[in-house]
Design a protein around this motif. Structure first.
Motif, PDB file in Angstrom:
ATOM      1  N   PHE A   1       5.359  19.536   7.206  1.00 14.81           N
ATOM      2  CA  PHE A   1       5.629  20.397   6.058  1.00 14.81           C
ATOM      3  C   PHE A   1       6.104  19.497   4.921  1.00 14.81           C
ATOM      4  CE2 PHE A   1       4.521  23.942   8.201  1.00 14.81           C
ATOM      5  CZ  PHE A   1       5.391  25.010   8.369  1.00 14.81           C
ATOM      6  N   ARG A   2       6.097  20.042   3.714  1.00  9.60           N
ATOM      7  CA  ARG A   2       6.618  19.332   2.533  1.00  9.60           C
ATOM      8  C   ARG A   2       7.519  20.287   1.762  1.00  9.60           C
ATOM      9  NH1 ARG A   2       4.920  16.045   5.174  1.00  9.60           N
ATOM     10  NH2 ARG A   2       3.412  14.351   4.801  1.00  9.60           N
ATOM     11  N   CYS A   3       8.600  20.710   2.409  1.00  6.30           N
ATOM     12  CA  CYS A   3       9.465  21.699   1.775  1.00  6.30           C
ATOM     13  C   CYS A   3      10.031  21.167   0.461  1.00  6.30           C
ATOM     14  CB  CYS A   3      10.580  22.106   2.725  1.00  6.30           C
ATOM     15  SG  CYS A   3       9.939  22.843   4.242  1.00  6.30           S
ATOM     16  N   THR A   4       9.954  22.015  -0.561  1.00  2.29           N
ATOM     17  CA  THR A   4      10.311  21.580  -1.917  1.00  2.29           C
ATOM     18  C   THR A   4      11.783  21.208  -2.033  1.00  2.29           C
ATOM     19  OG1 THR A   4      10.617  23.913  -2.417  1.00  2.29           O
ATOM     20  CG2 THR A   4       8.502  22.946  -3.053  1.00  2.29           C
ATOM     21  N   TYR A   5      12.645  21.781  -1.170  1.00  6.85           N
ATOM     22  CA  TYR A   5      14.066  21.411  -1.241  1.00  6.85           C
ATOM     23  C   TYR A   5      14.394  20.240  -0.321  1.00  6.85           C
ATOM     24  CZ  TYR A   5      14.048  24.138   3.024  1.00  6.85           C
ATOM     25  OH  TYR A   5      13.738  24.602   4.273  1.00  6.85           O
ATOM     26  N   CYS A   6      13.353  19.582   0.205  1.00  6.75           N
ATOM     27  CA  CYS A   6      13.585  18.487   1.154  1.00  6.75           C
ATOM     28  C   CYS A   6      12.864  17.197   0.768  1.00  6.75           C
ATOM     29  CB  CYS A   6      13.124  18.914   2.547  1.00  6.75           C
ATOM     30  SG  CYS A   6      13.370  17.642   3.802  1.00  6.75           S
ATOM     31  N   MET A   7      11.562  17.271   0.534  1.00  4.14           N
ATOM     32  CA  MET A   7      10.834  16.038   0.229  1.00  4.14           C
ATOM     33  C   MET A   7       9.683  16.285  -0.738  1.00  4.14           C
ATOM     34  SD  MET A   7       8.563  15.134   3.600  1.00  4.14           S
ATOM     35  CE  MET A   7       9.856  15.145   4.827  1.00  4.14           C
ATOM     36  N   PRO A   8       9.190  15.201  -1.374  1.00  4.47           N
ATOM     37  CA  PRO A   8       8.087  15.354  -2.327  1.00  4.47           C
ATOM     38  C   PRO A   8       6.774  15.691  -1.623  1.00  4.47           C
ATOM     39  CG  PRO A   8       8.695  13.039  -2.101  1.00  4.47           C
ATOM     40  CD  PRO A   8       9.694  13.830  -1.315  1.00  4.47           C
ATOM     41  N   ALA A   9       5.804  16.169  -2.406  1.00  9.92           N
ATOM     42  CA  ALA A   9       4.516  16.592  -1.844  1.00  9.92           C
ATOM     43  C   ALA A   9       3.821  15.451  -1.108  1.00  9.92           C
ATOM     44  CB  ALA A   9       3.618  17.114  -2.963  1.00  9.92           C
ATOM     45  N   GLU A  10       4.003  14.235  -1.568  1.00  9.09           N
ATOM     46  CA  GLU A  10       3.317  13.097  -0.953  1.00  9.09           C
ATOM     47  C   GLU A  10       4.056  12.573   0.273  1.00  9.09           C
ATOM     48  OE1 GLU A  10       5.969  11.567  -4.264  1.00  9.09           O
ATOM     49  OE2 GLU A  10       4.602  13.247  -3.896  1.00  9.09           O
ATOM     50  N   GLY A  11       5.198  13.196   0.607  1.00  9.73           N
ATOM     51  CA  GLY A  11       5.953  12.739   1.766  1.00  9.73           C
ATOM     52  C   GLY A  11       6.839  11.564   1.402  1.00  9.73           C
ATOM     53  N   LEU A  12       7.345  10.850   2.419  1.00  4.87           N
ATOM     54  CA  LEU A  12       8.245   9.721   2.206  1.00  4.87           C
ATOM     55  C   LEU A  12       7.666   8.490   2.895  1.00  4.87           C
ATOM     56  CD1 LEU A  12      11.568  11.622   2.974  1.00  4.87           C
ATOM     57  CD2 LEU A  12      10.761  10.924   0.720  1.00  4.87           C
ATOM     58  N   ALA A  13       8.301   7.351   2.682  1.00  6.01           N
ATOM     59  CA  ALA A  13       7.894   6.130   3.402  1.00  6.01           C
ATOM     60  C   ALA A  13       8.416   6.272   4.833  1.00  6.01           C
ATOM     61  CB  ALA A  13       8.492   4.907   2.729  1.00  6.01           C
ATOM     62  N   TRP A  14       7.512   6.550   5.776  1.00  5.39           N
ATOM     63  CA  TRP A  14       7.943   6.824   7.150  1.00  5.39           C
ATOM     64  C   TRP A  14       8.412   5.552   7.843  1.00  5.39           C
ATOM     65  CZ3 TRP A  14       8.275  11.537   6.186  1.00  5.39           C
ATOM     66  CH2 TRP A  14       7.244  12.324   5.693  1.00  5.39           C
ATOM     67  N   LEU A  15       9.288   5.754   8.810  1.00  6.48           N
ATOM     68  CA  LEU A  15       9.780   4.636   9.614  1.00  6.48           C
ATOM     69  C   LEU A  15       8.637   4.055  10.442  1.00  6.48           C
ATOM     70  CD1 LEU A  15      13.019   6.310  11.017  1.00  6.48           C
ATOM     71  CD2 LEU A  15      12.984   4.315   9.501  1.00  6.48           C
ATOM     72  N   PRO A  16       8.581   2.715  10.575  1.00  5.31           N
ATOM     73  CA  PRO A  16       7.588   2.138  11.489  1.00  5.31           C
ATOM     74  C   PRO A  16       7.874   2.615  12.919  1.00  5.31           C
ATOM     75  CG  PRO A  16       8.848   0.409  10.347  1.00  5.31           C
ATOM     76  CD  PRO A  16       9.440   1.712   9.947  1.00  5.31           C
ATOM     77  N   ARG A  17       6.848   2.843  13.715  1.00  6.92           N
ATOM     78  CA  ARG A  17       7.040   3.382  15.071  1.00  6.92           C
ATOM     79  C   ARG A  17       7.961   2.479  15.898  1.00  6.92           C
ATOM     80  NH1 ARG A  17       4.349   7.814  15.148  1.00  6.92           N
ATOM     81  NH2 ARG A  17       2.408   8.043  13.992  1.00  6.92           N
ATOM     82  N   SER A  18       7.910   1.194  15.643  1.00  8.67           N
ATOM     83  CA  SER A  18       8.738   0.269  16.446  1.00  8.67           C
ATOM     84  C   SER A  18      10.224   0.477  16.160  1.00  8.67           C
ATOM     85  CB  SER A  18       8.346  -1.177  16.113  1.00  8.67           C
ATOM     86  OG  SER A  18       8.496  -1.382  14.706  1.00  8.67           O
ATOM     87  N   ASP A  19      10.526   1.098  15.019  1.00 12.71           N
ATOM     88  CA  ASP A  19      11.939   1.369  14.700  1.00 12.71           C
ATOM     89  C   ASP A  19      12.467   2.603  15.412  1.00 12.71           C
ATOM     90  OD1 ASP A  19      12.406   0.313  11.198  1.00 12.71           O
ATOM     91  OD2 ASP A  19      11.834  -0.766  13.032  1.00 12.71           O
ATOM     92  N   LEU A  20      11.544   3.459  15.870  1.00 13.31           N
ATOM     93  CA  LEU A  20      11.980   4.709  16.502  1.00 13.31           C
ATOM     94  C   LEU A  20      12.519   4.428  17.904  1.00 13.31           C
ATOM     95  CD1 LEU A  20       9.064   7.211  15.672  1.00 13.31           C
ATOM     96  CD2 LEU A  20      11.170   6.800  14.406  1.00 13.31           C
ATOM     97  N   LEU A  21      13.542   5.153  18.295  1.00 12.11           N
ATOM     98  CA  LEU A  21      14.026   5.041  19.664  1.00 12.11           C
ATOM     99  C   LEU A  21      12.928   5.521  20.607  1.00 12.11           C
ATOM    100  CD1 LEU A  21      17.672   6.482  19.490  1.00 12.11           C
ATOM    101  CD2 LEU A  21      16.968   4.077  19.548  1.00 12.11           C
ATOM    102  N   THR A  22      12.773   4.818  21.725  1.00 14.68           N
ATOM    103  CA  THR A  22      11.824   5.289  22.735  1.00 14.68           C
ATOM    104  C   THR A  22      12.481   6.434  23.507  1.00 14.68           C
ATOM    105  OG1 THR A  22      12.738   3.850  24.448  1.00 14.68           O
ATOM    106  CG2 THR A  22      11.020   2.897  23.029  1.00 14.68           C
TER     107      THR A  22
END
Ligand code: SF4
Length: 328
Positions: A26-47
């Motif tokens: 989703f791209r909720c207007t009270y949360c983030m811009p229509a184009e989304g954000l710079a997502w975290l690289p998968r390697s940064d995510l906890l497994t």
């Protein structure tokens, strides 16, 4: 069992929110811009193994509730496997907050894996407005998801509705009517200064008292004891099913009995939604720290937890992360 996590104000932290991803569909207007954000690289995510290990440490520290959040947690591949790993660890109260877009196809598997209950974000019951607020024409799919969750036995079902002045405050009575028709609990959340585009302003906040007054004029309400959870909860005086709640973070802060702590998708420990500092649990995990060292770092951070957010103070500083980077 270790000693519980108690901060310097005597609050016991036993409600852990774990973000599985910063990504969202989703791209909720009270949360983030229509184009989304710079997502975290998968390697940064906890497994999943790292999340399970951390949750194990927190259970040992007295955590009772674990809520899986995002971004959108159902975007994380094989999330059912994580749910069953955590259920096998004996989490007493395992729940999730989702936008519901993928719920219709996943509800049964989530329930079978051990998920107990679910909160679904729904900000409008009007198709066009839902599409405007989320930038997705997806209301019907979300309503299908709610019905699937009900069939799967996830209960209670709670709706989270962020009320933004000039956008959807005219729907609060309709939402109350929806709660009565479905038996769900609809919680109205005050708009908080956690949006990525920093468009928040106080005049866009609809105070919870205003929401309760509007509903109470049509459906008289009776307060219900709600324990340490953030929402003030009400049932209908006429005994109709369902209920409503308000989360008045801005107009009536409830930090005095806060029991919530968080882990972000990239393994940062936060003692408050608005915290300005974090503890890097991922670095500890990947550096080979043992459970004692992790528990020690968590206990230290909780001991330093501040009294509460400072939204209403002149020195308020927005956290570096926006809501989708923290998790609800
Ligand atoms: S703002 Fe922070 S301290 Fe206050 S209730 Fe929320 S998480 Fe707790």
């Amino acid at each position: 069992m270790r000693a519980p996590l108690v901060d310097r104000f005597g609050r016991v932290a036993d409600d852990l929110r774990v973000s599985l991803t910063d990504r969202c569909n989703f791209r909720c207007t009270y949360c983030m811009p229509a184009e989304g954000l710079a997502w975290l690289p998968r390697s940064d995510l906890l497994t999943y193994e790292e999340i399970e290990r951390l949750v194990g440490v927190f259970l040992d520290l007295g955590v009772r509730t674990v809520r899986l959040t995002g971004g959108e947690p159902l975007l994380r591949r094989g999330v059912e496997a994580l749910v069953s790993m955590l259920a096998a660890r004996g989490v007493p109260d395992l729940s999730m907050t989702t936008n519901g877009l993928l719920l219709a196809e996943k509800a049964e598997a989530l329930a079978a894996a051990g998920l107990r209950r679910i909160n679904v974000s729904v900000d409008s019951l009007l198709r066009h407005r839902f599409a405007e607020m989320t930038r997705r024409d997806a209301l019907e799919r979300v309503l299908d998801g709610l019905r699937a969750a009900e069939r799967a036995g996830l209960a209670p079902i709670k709706l989270n509705c962020v009320v933004v002045r000039g956008t959807n405050e005219d729907e609060v009575v309709d939402f109350a009517r929806f709660a009565r028709a479905t038996g769900y609990q609809v919680r109205f959340i005050e708009f908080m200064p956690l949006d990525a585009e920093e468009g928040w302003s106080r005049d866009r906040v609809v105070p919870s008292e205003e929401v309760l007054a509007a509903i109470g004029r049509v459906y008289p309400l009776v307060p219900v004891d709600h324990g340490p959870e953030p929402a003030r909860v009400f049932c209908f005086a006429d005994g109709a099913p369902g209920g409503v709640g308000v989360i008045a973070s801005v107009s009536e802060p409830f930090c005095g009995d806060c029991n919530r702590i968080r882990i972000t998708a990239d393994g940062q420990f936060r003692t408050c939604l608005f915290a300005l500092e974090e503890t890097d649990l991922r670095r500890l995990l990947r550096a080979g720290a043992d459970d004692d060292q992790i528990a020690g770092a968590v206990r230290e951070a909780v001991a330093r937890k501040w009294a509460g957010h400072r939204i209403n103070e002149a020195d308020f500083v927005r956290p570096a992360r926006s809501m989708s980077m923290i998790g609800g």
